[in-house]
Design a protein around this motif. Structure first.
Motif, PDB file in Angstrom:
ATOM      1  N   LEU A  94     -65.140  35.059  15.529  1.00 46.37           N
ATOM      2  CA  LEU A  94     -63.812  35.173  14.892  1.00 46.37           C
ATOM      3  C   LEU A  94     -63.275  33.807  14.468  1.00 46.37           C
ATOM      4  O   LEU A  94     -62.842  33.630  13.316  1.00 46.37           O
ATOM      5  N   ILE A 124     -60.750  38.902  22.370  1.00 47.34           N
ATOM      6  CA  ILE A 124     -60.588  38.288  21.043  1.00 47.34           C
ATOM      7  C   ILE A 124     -60.554  36.763  21.186  1.00 47.34           C
ATOM      8  O   ILE A 124     -61.194  36.035  20.417  1.00 47.34           O
ATOM      9  N   PHE A 150     -63.032  33.823  19.673  1.00 42.63           N
ATOM     10  CA  PHE A 150     -62.525  32.672  18.914  1.00 42.63           C
ATOM     11  C   PHE A 150     -63.199  31.391  19.391  1.00 42.63           C
ATOM     12  O   PHE A 150     -63.615  30.565  18.609  1.00 42.63           O
TER      13      PHE A 150
END
Lengths: 559, 560
Positions: free
Chosen positions: B66, B175, B179
């Motif tokens: 991400l 998430i 990252f």
């Protein structure tokens, strides 16, 4: 202790035997370095040779360590070169110190287990072993230790019973201890601070000053009279911070760092610390450019860093144990405070490696031993409440670890003494051979000694294994022949390790050379007659010394 | 989340971030950003997901999918225009600072503590690289946003007994992990939170036992995978040392770094050398090994500072019963956030860890500082018995502390900005000096000044050969393979390469250049693009013709 039990007698016996057994090898050792200076001073100036240099006021203020110096010089005067007498002195005083410590710990904790562990750890502490094994320090460090422990004992009695005579006794003993060795000065600060800490009622400053007026006045007197000496301003030796331009900054840094860094070092000998630091360096600094693992400097810094981390671990353990045993909390903090304070006097010294000299650990190691014993006891009592099986298991583990620790310390002490014996044997052999080859030396002997060694202790001029000026050593060794001018010993002629030369006083003379060319110059200039020269060659590989007087005389004449 | 935004807090944060970080708009790409840019321009936005990587690996955090893609988007669309990145920097850091305020308020319920923590966090001078180095910005700052959100959701989930919030929190943590892998620390942290906040500890223990095992197994897998260790490989001395180093670093890094949060890097660099010479007389003089030894001295000094701070924290823990739980959470946050660093960074170049790694633990440090400040205020009150004076005292101490942080932050950004502007300037100068390039260009660079290393005559932080390909990246003569494969990326790289009908070369040494042409008679000297950079006067001279003549003459001499 009101009554001495059989157990106490047994423990005292075991401690005595262990100490005797650990240090028995010392009887085979010989003078190492400063002992020669003392022996020379005694020969030339008698038992007051040291104290004669100072005024009475200076002596009362501790200059020349009067008590230590007196015992030292009397024994050297009565028993010159009698290493056995000195070793007996060291061992007996160390045993006495162990026993006083035992009594003190029993008094404080009321537990013989803690007292025994503390005493055994102290008796066999390797880090501080130089205090017993180095003749030059036994007359100051050990009796000073005796007085410190006795003083603490009286101080404890005062805290317990509140009788002023105990406090007065404690202060007098503190002063006596200081007169044996200046490092005991910390007691003057320790007592009032501990008094304030332990007293539940608030004590006024004036009352505190009145109670401790003797030690405080004496401390003020010392500061006024001996400021120059305390700061080392009168010293030329390289180890003093006064030789640095940033003396005060260094002292302040040392006051902060020495106690912390020395705390774990009480339990861990230097060689183990270096090994641990080696690992630490490999793990943390292995990838850094420019790092060389063999570099002594890096080794010292990493050892300091490792010591600091270990100190943090110890302090945190003390905190944890203290928080869980309210009864002993104050005592634990007192011991840490005592250990820290005991190292502060050495802030005036610059240390050459990660460790202070071994003898400086003597008083601190008593605190360190007590701390270890108390922590072991507290940890075990913590398990006692939990579970019987685990408790027994923990006892077994503790006994195993403690025995292992003591045994390792015993091994390190023995190994250290063994290496001293090897060097001593070599030195004794060399000196006896020199006396054998030149039993009744000429009126004005001039020694020339050479050999095939590249130079002992990294000094090319030193061809035989002596840590001090060989010329001075020979003067002292041959002093009984009556040819050596006493003034030369008084002036410490040829004491420095590289020193060579020849001097005559009142028809008597003595010379020593390690350089043939310098000797030739003296002969050429007519200062020395060729018949005065006595020469020796020492072969390091075969450990044999040979008389090369004739060859040397010939080669001097031929050139 | 809070129903309304606290405008005064937000305004204060805007002010602090604005004043300390405005310099980010002057920043430019320094080193790794160029490597990434070259790759993305030729391979596209999804370029990080290469052909050899499986979906499992992507989901297990490899390539920071991400963060990487978001980073690529900026590079792809804005190339070396750094203003959008700077805006992202400022805005997301502002968001993070405000989230810190919200989180601390939720945990402690104390507005002053929350406000102080947010203010301190908003000026992350010890972690300045997170904002001042664009190679790390998006993943670090972006990852932090999700870390903060995830912790907030899990805590509110536990407090309000709302399982959906907890699940959302775990999702956000995942998430964050995608990252930046360093965000992994949030998983064990989330596992611990219920034990601290939940009323029914026993129930919690049962519920989380499975999750605990999953996280543990995943951690072990990640660590072993990172070091290329598997069950098939036998334990060598080297792998034993790696594991030992890893375990040591897990304790050593957080301990040593605690003091370093308070001692600026540049100050320590000077002070450790001075202190080394002062305390260790054998360190006087500046040999290379002494410099290396001063790293240990710096560590020793940092450890001393850390010990002092730990003592203060311990004191607070003992004194402030109402904050015990919170100190514990943030202490764990601090320790856990170093675990990924212990894995990814087995060795350090200096005493300090790369500052971007300190962005995650800085939240906990900011919290502890704010508690210390509050304690100072209370001590002042105890001393003077006047609330106003105590408040003014707190205000003054805080302002002095923040002012120092602001100046440090500005200085660090200014340093990077100066390096960046040198790079930007020389790239423009080269482009304007050489409007046309020959086919298959071979660059030759000389100069009167060395940058970073000897014989590096242009102010580039990575290989001059690679950077020259980036200077002319839009010219058809430059083969895209140079950028895709990052050829010539090291400072010492030189040579010549051909790719189908294109070629590219770089040399920084005349002898090497002549030797090359002597060996390769088929290559024309007309391909040479020569330049001489007078670094001290900032003048670039086109010496193409002179070099071509020189090589032509010299190559004949060397041809056998």
């Amino acid at each position: 202790m009101k009554k001495i039990s059989r157990l106490d007698v047994f423990i005292a016996g075991v401690v005595s035997i262990i100490v005797l057994f650990s240090y028995k090898g010392l009887f085979q050792t010989f003078f190492q370095q400063d002992e020669w200076l003392t022996q020379g001073a005694v020969f030339s100036g008698g038992i007051f040779a040291e104290l004669k240099q100072y005024s009475l006021v200076d002596i009362i203020a501790g200059a020349g360590r009067p008590f230590g110096s007196l015992i030292n010089y009397i024994l050297f005067f009565l028993f010159p070169f009698r290493i056995d007498i000195f070793v007996w002195f060291a061992i007996i005083v160390h045993i006495i110190n162990c026993l006083i410590l035992y009594v003190l710990l029993v008094q404080i904790t009321k537990k013989r287990l803690i007292a025994s562990i503390g005493t055994f750890v102290f008796a066999l502490n390797f880090t501080a072993s130089q205090s017993v094994s180095w003749i030059a320090s036994i007359f100051t460090t050990l009796p000073a230790g005796t007085c410190v422990f006795l003083s603490l004992m009286l101080f404890y009695q005062y805290l317990k019973f509140g009788k002023f005579r105990f406090l007065l006794g404690a202060q007098i003993l503190a002063i006596i201890s200081y007169l044996f060795k200046e490092s005991s000065i910390f007691l003057f600060f320790l007592f009032p601070v501990v008094h304030m800490m332990c007293n539940t009622r608030k004590i006024s400053l004036s009352r505190l000053c009145t109670l401790y007026s003797l030690s405080l006045l004496y401390a003020c007197f010392v500061v006024v009279v001996r400021m120059r000496y305390v700061m080392g301003l009168g010293q030329s030796a390289g180890a003093f911070v006064s030789n640095s331009s940033s003396m005060w900054q260094k002292m302040l840094t040392h006051i902060f760092l020495y106690p912390i860094l020395s705390l774990p070092q009480i339990y861990m000998p230097q060689q183990i610390m270096i090994a641990v630091s080696g690992w630490f360096q490999k793990i943390n600094y292995g990838g850094l450019q420019g790092f060389s693992s063999s570099q002594r400097g890096v080794e010292t810094i990493v050892s300091d860093f490792t010591s600091f981390i270990l100190a943090m671990v110890i302090l945190f353990s003390v905190y944890l144990v203290g928080e869980h045993t309210k009864q002993y909390k104050k005592l634990l903090y007192f011991i840490v405070f005592f250990i820290f304070l005991s190292f502060i006097p050495f802030a005036i010294l610059d240390k050459g490696s990660a460790y202070l000299d071994s003898r400086y650990f003597y008083i601190g190691s008593a605190g360190g031993s007590f701390l270890l014993a108390l922590i072991v006891d507290r940890v075990l009592s913590g398990f006692q409440k939990a579970n019987a099986v685990i408790y027994r298991f923990m006892i077994a583990v503790s006994v195993f670890l403690l025995c292992g620790f003591l045994f390792k310390n015993y091994q390190w002490i023995s190994r250290d003494i063994r290496s001293m014996v090897v060097v001593s044997d070599e030195r004794k052999y060399i000196l006896s051979e020199i006396r054998r080859f030149a039993p009744d030396t000429t009126e004005k002997p001039v020694y020339f000694i050479t050999g095939n060694n590249n130079g002992y202790y990294g000094i090319p001029e030193v061809k035989i294994p002596f840590q001090q000026g060989i010329g001075y050593t020979l003067m002292v060794w041959n002093y009984s022949f009556g040819h050596i001018p006493a003034a030369l010993l008084r002036e410490t002629f040829l004491w420095r390790i590289r020193e060579e030369g020849y001097r005559e006083i009142n028809g008597k003379g003595f010379g020593y050379f390690h350089s043939l060319s310098t000797l030739q110059t003296y002969v050429r200039n007519g200062h020395i007659d060729i018949s005065q020269v006595i020469a020796f060659y020492y072969n390091t590989d075969t450990k044999l010394i040979t008389d090369i007087t004739e060859e040397t005389r010939k080669s001097i004449v031929q050139q | 989340m809070m129903k309304r935004i606290n405008v005064p807090v937000l305004a204060s944060l805007v002010f602090l971030i604005g004043i300390s970080c405005y310099g980010v708009f002057s920043l430019y790409f320094l080193n790794d950003e160029w490597l990434r840019l070259g790759y993305v321009l030729n391979k596209g936005v999804f370029s990080l997901v290469n052909d050899h990587i499986s979906i499992i690996e992507i989901l297990s955090g490899k390539e920071r999918v991400l963060g990487g893609i978001l980073n690529n988007l900026f590079l792809y669309f804005f190339q070396d225009n750094t203003v959008p990145l700077a805006l992202f920097d400022i805005l997301v850091h502002l968001l993070n600072s405000y989230l810190v305020y919200v989180l601390i308020l939720e945990i402690t319920g104390k507005k002053t503590v929350a406000f102080l923590t947010a203010c301190i966090f908003s000026i992350p001078s010890p972690a300045h690289q997170a904002l001042s180095w664009f190679a790390a910005t998006i993943q670090t700052i972006g990852g932090m946003t999700f870390v903060l959100l995830s912790v907030y959701y899990v805590i509110t989930g536990i407090k309000r007994k709302n399982i959906y919030r907890s699940i959302t929190g775990w999702g956000l943590a995942y998430i964050a992990f995608l990252f930046k892998e360093s965000c992994f620390f949030v998983f064990p942290l989330l596992l611990i939170l219920p034990f601290i906040f939940s009323q029914n500890k026993l129930k919690v223990r049962h519920r989380y036992i499975l999750l605990f095992f999953l996280v543990s197994i995943f951690s072990v897998y990640k660590i072993l995978a990172f070091f290329g260790l598997s069950t098939g490989t036998s334990m060598t001395r080297e792998s034993f040392l790696i594991i030992l180093r890893l375990l040591t670093n897990m304790v050593f890094y957080p301990f040593i770094s605690l003091g370093q949060f308070f001692i600026p890097f540049r100050f320590m660099l000077r002070f450790s050398v001075e202190f080394g010479g002062f305390y260790y007389s054998f360190l006087k003089g500046a040999t290379e090994s002494n410099r290396a030894a001063s790293v240990v001295v710096a560590d020793l000094l940092s450890a001393l500072a850390s010990a002092g701070i730990l003592l203060s924290v311990l004191y607070l823990y003992m004194q402030k019963k109402q904050y015990r739980k919170h100190i514990l959470i943030f202490f764990l946050w601090y320790i856990l956030s170093f675990i990924p660093m212990a894995v990814f960074l087995p060795e350090r170049n200096t005493s300090y860890l790369e500052s971007r790694y300190l962005y995650f633990p800085y939240v906990s440090v900011a919290f502890l500082i704010s508690l210390i400040l509050i304690e100072c205020k209370e001590k002042i009150y105890l001393l003077i018995r006047n609330k106003k004076v105590a408040f003014i005292g707190l205000f003054l101490i805080t302002v002095i502390f923040l002012f120092k942080q602001i100046t440090l932050m500005q200085r660090e950004i200014r340093v990077n900005s100066m390096y960046g502007s040198d790079i930007r300037h020389i790239m423009e100068l080269i482009r304007s000096t050489y409007p046309f390039l020959p086919d298959k260009p071979i660059f030759f660079v000389e100069g009167d000044r060395n940058y970073y290393f000897s014989k590096i005559n242009l102010p580039f932080q990575i290989g001059t050969g690679y950077m020259l390909s980036m200077v002319f990246r839009n010219r058809p003569q430059i083969p895209k393979e140079i950028m895709v494969m990052n050829y010539f990326r090291k400072q010492e790289d030189f040579g010549y390469m051909e790719f189908e009908d294109k070629g590219y070369g770089y040399f920084g040494n005349r002898e090497e250049l002549v030797r090359f042409f002597a060996k390769n008679s088929g290559i024309s000297t007309n391909q040479i693009v020569g330049m001489y950079y007078y670094g001290y006067t900032d003048t670039l001279v086109d010496e193409t013709e002179a070099i071509r003549d020189f090589v032509e003459k010299e190559r004949i001499k060397q041809v056998p």
